[in-house]
Design a protein around this motif. Structure first.
Motif, PDB file in Angstrom:
ATOM      1  N   VAL A  19       0.713  -1.466   0.064  1.00  0.00           N
ATOM      2  CA  VAL A  19       0.607   0.144   0.119  1.00  0.00           C
ATOM      3  C   VAL A  19       1.183   1.570   0.052  1.00  0.00           C
ATOM      4  O   VAL A  19       1.645   1.014   0.716  1.00  0.00           O
ATOM      5  N   VAL A  25      -7.926   3.454   2.815  1.00  0.00           N
ATOM      6  CA  VAL A  25      -7.878   2.359   1.866  1.00  0.00           C
ATOM      7  C   VAL A  25      -9.068   1.524   2.134  1.00  0.00           C
ATOM      8  O   VAL A  25      -9.475   2.117   2.857  1.00  0.00           O
ATOM      9  N   SER A  92      -6.607   3.782  -1.888  1.00  0.00           N
ATOM     10  CA  SER A  92      -6.833   1.765  -2.470  1.00  0.00           C
ATOM     11  C   SER A  92      -6.792   1.086  -1.206  1.00  0.00           C
ATOM     12  O   SER A  92      -8.027   1.508  -0.798  1.00  0.00           O
TER      13      SER A  92
END
Length: 260
Positions: A19, A25, A92
């Motif tokens: 990541v 995220v 992400s």
């Protein structure tokens, strides 16, 4: 499965490390929430949306998040794939520990949501060639790959982006190692699409030692199978299986030669 102090196995640690820092995220299939917790505690992520299709794992994740005092940073949500995700919530996407076909179906179900992410961090457990081909045909570039051997099993993982971002993978000749002006095919020299789909272009380009061990073991297994089949009279089904094994062996041999 060995886990560190943060509760992550080596496999999940490697996934989390893909990541890019400073992202929001979305962790699909968050299970106990260990990846989400690590991403916040390490400072790698600013916020995490942790989702799971099952209430049991989500409840365990909630307990762990509260235990770590991270309720203000990690949002938990019941969701089948990306169904409960709202566009713009994260940059992400992390999906790990699912079969390749299931992961593919999640990414295909709502392309608008999938394409909303800047990067996809993916760790498919099966059907790797099919899955990598899917990413390629959907216009994604795999810009970084790692492979972990843990408890006798091989786990490949990858970072994919819709547009190539260069300078991530330091392997000479890898798609992400240059300035974007060369390798119009998107593949390093000597690596065909078939090899890239089967083994990963970044792993091959950097001559990854874990991938080499995987190739060696697969070759040994196939040779044993072919030998065990012997020269006895075979059915059409057996002959077809022998030809399939020979094709797999040929591809493994091509990949092995790249290390020489």
């Amino acid at each position: 499965m060995n886990t560190g102090k943060n509760g992550l196995s080596r496999r999940l640690q490697a996934v989390a490390d893909l990541v890019s820092p400073g992202k929001r995220v979305c962790d699909v299939g968050c299970d106990h929430g260990y990846v989400s917790i690590y991403l916040i505690e390490s400072g790698r992520a600013d916020a995490v949306l942790a989702m799971d299709v099952n209430r049991g794992p989500l409840e365990r994740a909630r307990i762990n998040v509260e235990k770590h005092g991270l309720t203000g940073y990690i949002t938990l949500r019941l969701s089948n794939g990306l169904d409960a995700y709202r566009t713009g919530e994260a940059q992400s996407l992390v999906i790990a520990g699912m079969g390749g076909r299931l992961m593919q179906s999640i990414l295909k179900k709502d392309k608008e949501k999938t394409e909303d992410f800047e990067e996809l961090i993916l760790q498919p457990q099966s059907e790797l060639a099919l899955f990598r081909k899917f990413l390629r045909t959907e216009g994604y570039t795999i810009v970084q790959e790692e492979m972990i051997l843990e408890s006798g099993k091989f786990y490949p993982m990858m970072k994919a982006r819709k547009k190539p971002v260069y300078g991530i993978c330091r392997a000479e000749g890898c798609v992400s190692a240059g300035d974007g002006s060369r390798q119009q095919s998107g593949l390093p020299d000597g690596i065909t699409k078939e090899l890239a789909d089967a083994f990963g272009s970044c792993l091959l380009a950097k001559r990854d030692p874990v991938l080499y061990e995987y190739i060696f073991r697969q070759k040994e297994d196939i040779l044993r199978l072919i030998h065990a089949m012997g020269g006895q009279e075979e059915s059409e089904r057996c002959r077809k299986r022998r030809e399939e094994l020979k094709a797999e062996l040929s591809l493994l041999t091509q990949a092995e030669r790249l290390y020489q």
